[in-house]
Design an enzyme around this catalytic site. Sequence first.
Site, mmCIF file in Angstrom:
data_model
loop_
_atom_site.group_PDB
_atom_site.id
_atom_site.type_symbol
_atom_site.label_atom_id
_atom_site.label_comp_id
_atom_site.label_asym_id
_atom_site.label_seq_id
_atom_site.Cartn_x
_atom_site.Cartn_y
_atom_site.Cartn_z
ATOM 1 N N THR A 114 0.868 -1.182 0.000
ATOM 2 C CA THR A 114 0.000 0.000 0.000
ATOM 3 C C THR A 114 0.902 1.228 0.000
ATOM 4 O O THR A 114 2.032 1.172 0.489
ATOM 5 C CB THR A 114 -0.900 0.045 1.243
ATOM 6 O OG1 THR A 114 -0.062 0.060 2.389
ATOM 7 C CG2 THR A 114 -1.822 -1.146 1.308
ATOM 8 N N GLU A 118 -5.898 -3.854 -0.377
ATOM 9 C CA GLU A 118 -6.215 -5.002 0.473
ATOM 10 C C GLU A 118 -7.401 -5.809 -0.042
ATOM 11 O O GLU A 118 -7.666 -6.905 0.444
ATOM 12 C CB GLU A 118 -6.537 -4.507 1.904
ATOM 13 C CG GLU A 118 -5.330 -3.968 2.672
ATOM 14 C CD GLU A 118 -5.046 -2.491 2.400
ATOM 15 O OE1 GLU A 118 -5.454 -1.985 1.337
ATOM 16 O OE2 GLU A 118 -4.415 -1.843 3.249
ATOM 17 N N LYS A 161 -14.951 17.203 11.631
ATOM 18 C CA LYS A 161 -15.989 17.197 12.652
ATOM 19 C C LYS A 161 -16.149 18.599 13.219
ATOM 20 O O LYS A 161 -15.254 19.122 13.870
ATOM 21 C CB LYS A 161 -15.658 16.212 13.774
ATOM 22 C CG LYS A 161 -16.850 16.014 14.694
ATOM 23 C CD LYS A 161 -16.713 14.796 15.546
ATOM 24 C CE LYS A 161 -18.071 14.434 16.135
ATOM 25 N NZ LYS A 161 -18.012 13.423 17.148
ATOM 26 N N TRP A 202 -20.608 15.705 11.500
ATOM 27 C CA TRP A 202 -19.601 15.267 10.542
ATOM 28 C C TRP A 202 -19.827 15.987 9.214
ATOM 29 O O TRP A 202 -20.949 16.072 8.730
ATOM 30 C CB TRP A 202 -19.711 13.765 10.290
ATOM 31 C CG TRP A 202 -19.338 12.933 11.474
ATOM 32 C CD1 TRP A 202 -20.181 12.180 12.242
ATOM 33 C CD2 TRP A 202 -18.035 12.757 12.030
ATOM 34 N NE1 TRP A 202 -19.486 11.549 13.238
ATOM 35 C CE2 TRP A 202 -18.169 11.882 13.143
ATOM 36 C CE3 TRP A 202 -16.766 13.247 11.712
ATOM 37 C CZ2 TRP A 202 -17.083 11.492 13.922
ATOM 38 C CZ3 TRP A 202 -15.689 12.859 12.491
ATOM 39 C CH2 TRP A 202 -15.851 11.997 13.573
#
Length: 538
Positions: A190, A334, A441, A446
Site C-alpha cells: 500500500t 487489500e 468534525k 460530521w
Amino acid sequence: MLMGLMQHQPLLVSSILRHAARHHGAGEVVSRRDDATIERTTYAALERRARRLARALLALGVVPGERVGTLAMNSDRHLELYYAIMGIGAVCNTINPRLAQDDIAYIADHAEDGILFADPGFAAIVAAVAPKLASTLRHVVIMGDAASLPDIPLPAGIRLHDYETLLAAADEDYAWPNFDENAACGLCYTSGTTGRPKGVLFSHRATVLHAMVTAMGDATAMRATNRVLPVVPMFHVNAWGLPFAAPMAGAALVLPGRHLDPDSLIALLNGERVTNAAGVPTVWLGVLAKLRERGGRLATLQRVMSGGSAFPRSLMAEYARLGVTVSHAWGMTETSPIVTWNSPKPSTLALDSEARLDEQARQGRVVFGVDVRAENETGEAPWDGRTQGNFVVRGHWVASGYYRMPETAIGDDDWFPTGDVGVITPEGFVTLTDRTKDLIKSGGEWISSIAIENIAVAHPDVAEAAAIAIPDPKWGERPLLIVVPRQGRTPEPEAIRAFYHDKVPRWSVPDRVVVVESLPHGATGKILKTELRRIYAR
Ligand code: ADP
C-alpha cells in the site's frame, strides 16, 4: 456428504494466458515505448515469450515462492513478467516507482526480492536503491535490449542483464506447472500515506476469482471485441485486475507506458480505437480539461472505469455529454481491489436523468464474492442512505493480514476494516463520505470532505478541489477549501462559498477558500491531504 463428480483444476493465473493464447491468439497487446513508438503483439506471441521468460527466471535460480520485483510502467514486457513470474510459482512484487527512494528500498528489502526488473527510465532509481539491497538482490534486469542497456553501478554480487538478451538465450519449450491455487502470485505494498508501506500478498485463487467476477456484465463487461486501456498502473493493485480480466475475455490491451499526459492519452485512445479505459479521477480531469481547452472528441471510447478517489458527479455529466459512461468503483489494495461497482438496477434505471446521475455518482454496489457492512457503535448501520458507519469487508479476495506482519492476521470469517466511512442505500448502493482520517468534525456534526469537493468542482471556475479540517477554538474543526482554477478562470472565494447555498447545510459551507495553482498528489494519484493539513492546519 456426497462429493460432486467434477474435475478439479487449481485456479492458476497461467490458465488465463493459456486460454487467451489458444482461443484469442490474435488478440492484440499494444504498447507505447519510451520513445513513443507503438509496438504490437498478440496473446499467442506473448504467451510464447512468457514461457521463454519463465525458463530465463529458472536459469537465474528463481524458486517457487521467491519474490521478484518490478519497477515498470504498463507494457507488454511487464505483462510477460506478470505471467512468467506467477506462472512458475514465484511472486511478482510490483513496486511503485513514484514512491520516495527510501520507500522503494524499504519495499524491495522487506519483500527480499532476489531479482529486480526495471524499465530503462528507472535506472537511476535502481542505482540508488541497489546498495541497500545487497543482502538479497542477485540480479538486476533492465527491460530493453542490449543496445539500450544503461551502465548502472551495482554493488559486487549483483549482476546486470538486459531483458531481450536473457529472453533470446532461453528456450520456449516450457509447460506451465500445476500447484496449489492458494499459493501467492503477487505482492503489492500500500502506498503508505500513513506509516510504512504494508505488503498485500495476493493468491492465484483470489486473483482468478477477482478477474472472473470483475469481467461480468455489471462490472467491466469484458468482451473479446473490447479494446481496453488501463491508465491505472500495473504497479498499483495489478492495474485493478485488468491484465487478468482482459485476456480472460480475449479483449485487446492497450498499454500506455510512461506517456500519461492528457495529449498522449487522447491520441492513444483515438488512435488505438479504445472502447474502455480505467484510471483515477485526476487522469479524467486532465483529459477533460484538455478537450475543453482545444476541442476534439473521444471517438471510440464508450466507458471509463474510475476509482481510487471519488469521481465528481459534475465530471460524470460532462463525460456523458461526450458519449462516455463513467463507472464508479471502490476498493483498496487489500481488496484486490474491486468491492463495489456502479451499474444500474431496474429501479435506478427508471429514474429521470438527474436522479440517475445522483445514483451513478455513488461508489456502487457489491459484486458477488465480497461483502460490505457499515458499522457504528450499535452494530451494523441500517441501509437507509443516511446512517453513517465504518465500512468493513470480507470475501474471496480480501487480505487476511499483511506480509510478514503476523500481528495483523484476521480470521476467514472476520471483517477487514477499510478505514472508509459512509452510508448504504436501501438498494445496496455504497456511498463514501470520507476516509476516517479525512473526516471533518464541526460542532458535533460530521462534514463529508468528498461532498464539499464534489460541489466545488461543479463550479465553472474550479478544476480541482480539496477540503480539509482546520482546528477551530469554537467548533473543534472547520472545513477549509483549497481550489485550483480552470484554465483561464479566476475563482472568487466569496462566489465559491455562495455556490454552496441550498446545496448543503449552512455549517458545512467552508469558512475559507484558498486558490492555488496546483494540489500535491501522492504516488497513486490521490490528493495528499496530509501535506495540505501540514501547510494549512496550523
Ligand atoms: P492507498 O495505498 O493510498 O490506500 P489504495 O488504492 O489501496 O491506495 O486506496 C484505497 C482507498 O482509496 C480506499 O480505502 C478509499 O479511501 C479510496 N477510494 C478508492 N476508491 C474510491 C472511490 N470510488 N471513491 C472514493 N474513495 C475511494
